[in-house]
Design a protein around this motif. Structure first.
Motif, PDB file in Angstrom:
ATOM      1  N   ILE A 234     -33.584  16.833 -14.060  1.00  0.00           N
ATOM      2  CA  ILE A 234     -34.968  16.426 -13.806  1.00  0.00           C
ATOM      3  C   ILE A 234     -35.928  17.614 -13.692  1.00  0.00           C
ATOM      4  O   ILE A 234     -37.022  17.496 -13.159  1.00  0.00           O
ATOM      5  CB  ILE A 234     -35.066  15.549 -12.538  1.00  0.00           C
ATOM      6  N   GLY A 235     -35.518  18.765 -14.183  1.00  0.00           N
ATOM      7  CA  GLY A 235     -36.418  19.910 -14.260  1.00  0.00           C
ATOM      8  C   GLY A 235     -36.765  20.553 -12.935  1.00  0.00           C
ATOM      9  O   GLY A 235     -37.794  21.217 -12.825  1.00  0.00           O
ATOM     10  N   LYS A 236     -35.898  20.396 -11.937  1.00  0.00           N
ATOM     11  CA  LYS A 236     -36.198  20.956 -10.619  1.00  0.00           C
ATOM     12  C   LYS A 236     -35.437  22.245 -10.327  1.00  0.00           C
ATOM     13  O   LYS A 236     -35.935  23.111  -9.612  1.00  0.00           O
ATOM     14  CB  LYS A 236     -35.873  19.924  -9.529  1.00  0.00           C
ATOM     15  N   CYS A 237     -34.235  22.375 -10.873  1.00  0.00           N
ATOM     16  CA  CYS A 237     -33.418  23.545 -10.510  1.00  0.00           C
ATOM     17  C   CYS A 237     -33.750  24.776 -11.341  1.00  0.00           C
ATOM     18  O   CYS A 237     -33.528  25.899 -10.922  1.00  0.00           O
ATOM     19  CB  CYS A 237     -31.932  23.221 -10.633  1.00  0.00           C
ATOM     20  N   GLY A 238     -34.270  24.581 -12.552  1.00  0.00           N
ATOM     21  CA  GLY A 238     -34.664  25.696 -13.399  1.00  0.00           C
ATOM     22  C   GLY A 238     -33.555  26.323 -14.208  1.00  0.00           C
ATOM     23  O   GLY A 238     -33.804  27.241 -15.000  1.00  0.00           O
ATOM     24  N   HIS A 239     -32.317  25.834 -14.077  1.00  0.00           N
ATOM     25  CA  HIS A 239     -31.205  26.446 -14.798  1.00  0.00           C
ATOM     26  C   HIS A 239     -31.306  26.280 -16.313  1.00  0.00           C
ATOM     27  O   HIS A 239     -30.772  27.100 -17.052  1.00  0.00           O
ATOM     28  CB  HIS A 239     -29.875  25.865 -14.302  1.00  0.00           C
ATOM     29  N   CYS A 240     -31.966  25.234 -16.763  1.00  0.00           N
ATOM     30  CA  CYS A 240     -32.040  24.983 -18.208  1.00  0.00           C
ATOM     31  C   CYS A 240     -33.345  25.496 -18.809  1.00  0.00           C
ATOM     32  O   CYS A 240     -33.595  25.282 -19.999  1.00  0.00           O
ATOM     33  CB  CYS A 240     -31.886  23.492 -18.499  1.00  0.00           C
ATOM     34  N   LYS A 241     -34.163  26.195 -18.032  1.00  0.00           N
ATOM     35  CA  LYS A 241     -35.465  26.633 -18.514  1.00  0.00           C
ATOM     36  C   LYS A 241     -35.319  27.817 -19.477  1.00  0.00           C
ATOM     37  O   LYS A 241     -34.669  28.808 -19.163  1.00  0.00           O
ATOM     38  CB  LYS A 241     -36.361  27.030 -17.336  1.00  0.00           C
ATOM     39  N   ILE A 242     -35.899  27.679 -20.656  1.00  0.00           N
ATOM     40  CA  ILE A 242     -35.940  28.751 -21.647  1.00  0.00           C
ATOM     41  C   ILE A 242     -37.408  28.978 -21.980  1.00  0.00           C
ATOM     42  O   ILE A 242     -38.061  28.102 -22.550  1.00  0.00           O
ATOM     43  CB  ILE A 242     -35.154  28.399 -22.923  1.00  0.00           C
ATOM     44  N   ASP A 243     -37.934  30.128 -21.598  1.00  0.00           N
ATOM     45  CA  ASP A 243     -39.367  30.390 -21.732  1.00  0.00           C
ATOM     46  C   ASP A 243     -40.132  29.291 -20.991  1.00  0.00           C
ATOM     47  O   ASP A 243     -39.944  29.105 -19.803  1.00  0.00           O
ATOM     48  CB  ASP A 243     -39.759  30.509 -23.205  1.00  0.00           C
ATOM     49  N   ASP A 244     -40.942  28.506 -21.718  1.00  0.00           N
ATOM     50  CA  ASP A 244     -41.692  27.444 -21.048  1.00  0.00           C
ATOM     51  C   ASP A 244     -41.090  26.061 -21.290  1.00  0.00           C
ATOM     52  O   ASP A 244     -41.730  25.046 -21.023  1.00  0.00           O
ATOM     53  CB  ASP A 244     -43.157  27.456 -21.514  1.00  0.00           C
ATOM     54  N   THR A 245     -39.849  26.022 -21.771  1.00  0.00           N
ATOM     55  CA  THR A 245     -39.204  24.753 -22.101  1.00  0.00           C
ATOM     56  C   THR A 245     -38.114  24.409 -21.087  1.00  0.00           C
ATOM     57  O   THR A 245     -37.238  25.229 -20.805  1.00  0.00           O
ATOM     58  CB  THR A 245     -38.565  24.808 -23.508  1.00  0.00           C
ATOM     59  N   TYR A 246     -38.202  23.201 -20.528  1.00  0.00           N
ATOM     60  CA  TYR A 246     -37.121  22.667 -19.709  1.00  0.00           C
ATOM     61  C   TYR A 246     -36.261  21.792 -20.620  1.00  0.00           C
ATOM     62  O   TYR A 246     -36.688  20.715 -21.049  1.00  0.00           O
ATOM     63  CB  TYR A 246     -37.672  21.846 -18.543  1.00  0.00           C
ATOM     64  N   VAL A 247     -35.055  22.264 -20.902  1.00  0.00           N
ATOM     65  CA  VAL A 247     -34.211  21.563 -21.869  1.00  0.00           C
ATOM     66  C   VAL A 247     -33.889  20.149 -21.411  1.00  0.00           C
ATOM     67  O   VAL A 247     -33.840  19.210 -22.211  1.00  0.00           O
ATOM     68  CB  VAL A 247     -32.919  22.362 -22.128  1.00  0.00           C
ATOM     69  N   CYS A 248     -33.704  19.943 -20.095  1.00  0.00           N
ATOM     70  CA  CYS A 248     -33.338  18.612 -19.607  1.00  0.00           C
ATOM     71  C   CYS A 248     -34.488  17.620 -19.734  1.00  0.00           C
ATOM     72  O   CYS A 248     -34.263  16.408 -19.798  1.00  0.00           O
ATOM     73  CB  CYS A 248     -32.853  18.677 -18.168  1.00  0.00           C
ATOM     74  N   LEU A 249     -35.719  18.108 -19.784  1.00  0.00           N
ATOM     75  CA  LEU A 249     -36.879  17.223 -19.909  1.00  0.00           C
ATOM     76  C   LEU A 249     -37.349  17.109 -21.356  1.00  0.00           C
ATOM     77  O   LEU A 249     -37.671  16.025 -21.832  1.00  0.00           O
ATOM     78  CB  LEU A 249     -38.025  17.743 -19.031  1.00  0.00           C
ATOM     79  N   ASP A 250     -37.415  18.236 -22.053  1.00  0.00           N
ATOM     80  CA  ASP A 250     -37.915  18.249 -23.432  1.00  0.00           C
ATOM     81  C   ASP A 250     -36.802  18.010 -24.444  1.00  0.00           C
ATOM     82  O   ASP A 250     -37.065  17.741 -25.614  1.00  0.00           O
ATOM     83  CB  ASP A 250     -38.584  19.597 -23.732  1.00  0.00           C
ATOM     84  N   GLY A 251     -35.571  18.123 -24.038  1.00  0.00           N
ATOM     85  CA  GLY A 251     -34.406  17.931 -24.889  1.00  0.00           C
ATOM     86  C   GLY A 251     -33.458  16.950 -24.213  1.00  0.00           C
ATOM     87  O   GLY A 251     -33.914  16.076 -23.489  1.00  0.00           O
ATOM     88  N   PRO A 252     -32.133  17.100 -24.360  1.00  0.00           N
ATOM     89  CA  PRO A 252     -31.485  18.231 -25.009  1.00  0.00           C
ATOM     90  C   PRO A 252     -31.559  18.222 -26.532  1.00  0.00           C
ATOM     91  O   PRO A 252     -31.246  19.209 -27.165  1.00  0.00           O
ATOM     92  CB  PRO A 252     -30.032  18.115 -24.538  1.00  0.00           C
ATOM     93  N   VAL A 253     -31.975  17.085 -27.112  1.00  0.00           N
ATOM     94  CA  VAL A 253     -32.074  16.999 -28.572  1.00  0.00           C
ATOM     95  C   VAL A 253     -33.427  17.558 -29.014  1.00  0.00           C
ATOM     96  O   VAL A 253     -34.473  17.165 -28.490  1.00  0.00           O
ATOM     97  CB  VAL A 253     -31.913  15.544 -29.051  1.00  0.00           C
ATOM     98  N   PHE A 254     -33.371  18.479 -29.962  1.00  0.00           N
ATOM     99  CA  PHE A 254     -34.584  19.088 -30.501  1.00  0.00           C
ATOM    100  C   PHE A 254     -34.560  19.074 -32.011  1.00  0.00           C
ATOM    101  O   PHE A 254     -33.508  19.285 -32.630  1.00  0.00           O
ATOM    102  CB  PHE A 254     -34.708  20.559 -30.061  1.00  0.00           C
ATOM    103  N   ASN A 255     -35.725  18.845 -32.605  1.00  0.00           N
ATOM    104  CA  ASN A 255     -35.866  19.148 -34.014  1.00  0.00           C
ATOM    105  C   ASN A 255     -35.743  20.654 -34.166  1.00  0.00           C
ATOM    106  O   ASN A 255     -36.195  21.417 -33.310  1.00  0.00           O
ATOM    107  CB  ASN A 255     -37.212  18.654 -34.539  1.00  0.00           C
ATOM    108  N   PHE A 256     -35.158  21.108 -35.263  1.00  0.00           N
ATOM    109  CA  PHE A 256     -34.866  22.519 -35.418  1.00  0.00           C
ATOM    110  C   PHE A 256     -36.110  23.398 -35.427  1.00  0.00           C
ATOM    111  O   PHE A 256     -36.053  24.575 -35.064  1.00  0.00           O
ATOM    112  CB  PHE A 256     -34.059  22.748 -36.700  1.00  0.00           C
ATOM    113  N   VAL A 257     -37.242  22.840 -35.814  1.00  0.00           N
ATOM    114  CA  VAL A 257     -38.491  23.619 -35.808  1.00  0.00           C
ATOM    115  C   VAL A 257     -38.750  24.158 -34.404  1.00  0.00           C
ATOM    116  O   VAL A 257     -39.194  25.305 -34.240  1.00  0.00           O
ATOM    117  CB  VAL A 257     -39.683  22.747 -36.295  1.00  0.00           C
ATOM    118  N   LYS A 258     -38.461  23.352 -33.382  1.00  0.00           N
ATOM    119  CA  LYS A 258     -38.564  23.794 -31.996  1.00  0.00           C
ATOM    120  C   LYS A 258     -37.260  24.396 -31.503  1.00  0.00           C
ATOM    121  O   LYS A 258     -37.227  25.424 -30.817  1.00  0.00           O
ATOM    122  CB  LYS A 258     -38.969  22.614 -31.099  1.00  0.00           C
TER     123      LYS A 258
END
Length: 264
Positions: A234-258
């Protein structure tokens, strides 16, 4: 009032399927919306919780394929049919089936990376008429590490399947080699319209996507999953944060462009 996403719920174990000595699928009771590629947090009081990707979606059930690797998963493996586990979720955006319908689909998975994409493979295997053809390339370290053996037998009846292992002792039943070496052999009908989904260890995804791009796939037609980076969900612990992206919120599935910006 919306449900509190922090509060887990109890789910009954309906079936336990053994794949290897350290990898089992737990079929759990669940009714609600869920997509392939999403994940649940599975917890046991006093032991903690672990994020587990959805590996199958059934009628009133959800499959979670779990590797025994630590304190929480060791305790989960002590649970049997009829026992219960705490869950919260599902989290993440998952794979949107509609993005791949009427397309030629290439799925490339490495090891346990097959788990989060298995629900999508299951769906299109049962609805092959909704595709313009589908190929699955799956790689494992050895024959003893292969997951979902019975599912492979079913998939091979409808899909083009390449099952490969890194090494095998005196066993000619399996192809030998990394998944990337089979990409040049793909017979793609229309490279401009074909879509590819790649899930596995970071290095595997890096070199696989490079091979797909070299073959002529467009970046916007490739999807990847960073499911290995999940932590709290849920984007609280920060472990999945890469730059300004929270993988658990914005992903984990991403189009390759991102997603390419998030690959190590």
């Amino acid at each position: 009032m919306p449900a509190n996403e922090y509060i887990p719920f109890l789910s009954e174990i309906k079936e336990v399927i053994k794949h290897t000595d350290i990898e089992y699928t737990f079929r759990l009771a669940y009714n609600g919306p869920v997509k392939p590629g999403q994940f649940f947090e599975v917890s046991i009081p006093k032991y903690g919780e672990a994020p587990i990707s959805v590996s199958g979606i059934g009628d009133g059930t959800v499959d979670l394929t779990i590797r025994r690797v630590g304190k929480v998963t060791n305790e989960i493996f002590e649970r049997y049919v009829g026992d219960t586990l705490f869950m919260r979720g599902p989290y993440g955006n998952g794979f949107d089936i509609s993005l791949y319908q009427e397309k030629e689909i290439i799925v490339i998975a490495g090891g346990t990376g097959l788990s989060p994409v298995k629900g999508l493979v299951d769906y299109f295997c049962s609805h092959i008429e909704e595709t313009n053809g589908m190929t699955l390339i799956a790689g494992f370290k050895t024959p003893q590490d292969i997951l979902f053996i019975e599912d492979f037998r079913r998939w091979q009846q409808k899909l083009a399947v390449i099952l490969t292992v890194d090494q095998a002792k005196d066993n000619s039943d399996y192809r030998i080699g990394l998944v990337t070496q089979y990409i040049p052999e793909l017979k793609v009908k229309n490279i401009d319209e074909a879509v590819a989904i790649v899930v596995g260890p970071p290095l595997m995804m890096k070199f696989t996507t490079q091979s797909l791009l070299k073959r002529g796939f467009h970046q916007e037609n490739i999807w990847i999953s960073h499911e290995r980076k999940m932590c709290c969900g849920i984007g609280k612990c920060g472990h999945c944060k890469i730059d300004d992206t929270y993988v658990c919120l914005d992903g984990p599935v991403f189009n390759f462009v991102k997603g390419v910006q998030l690959l190590d």
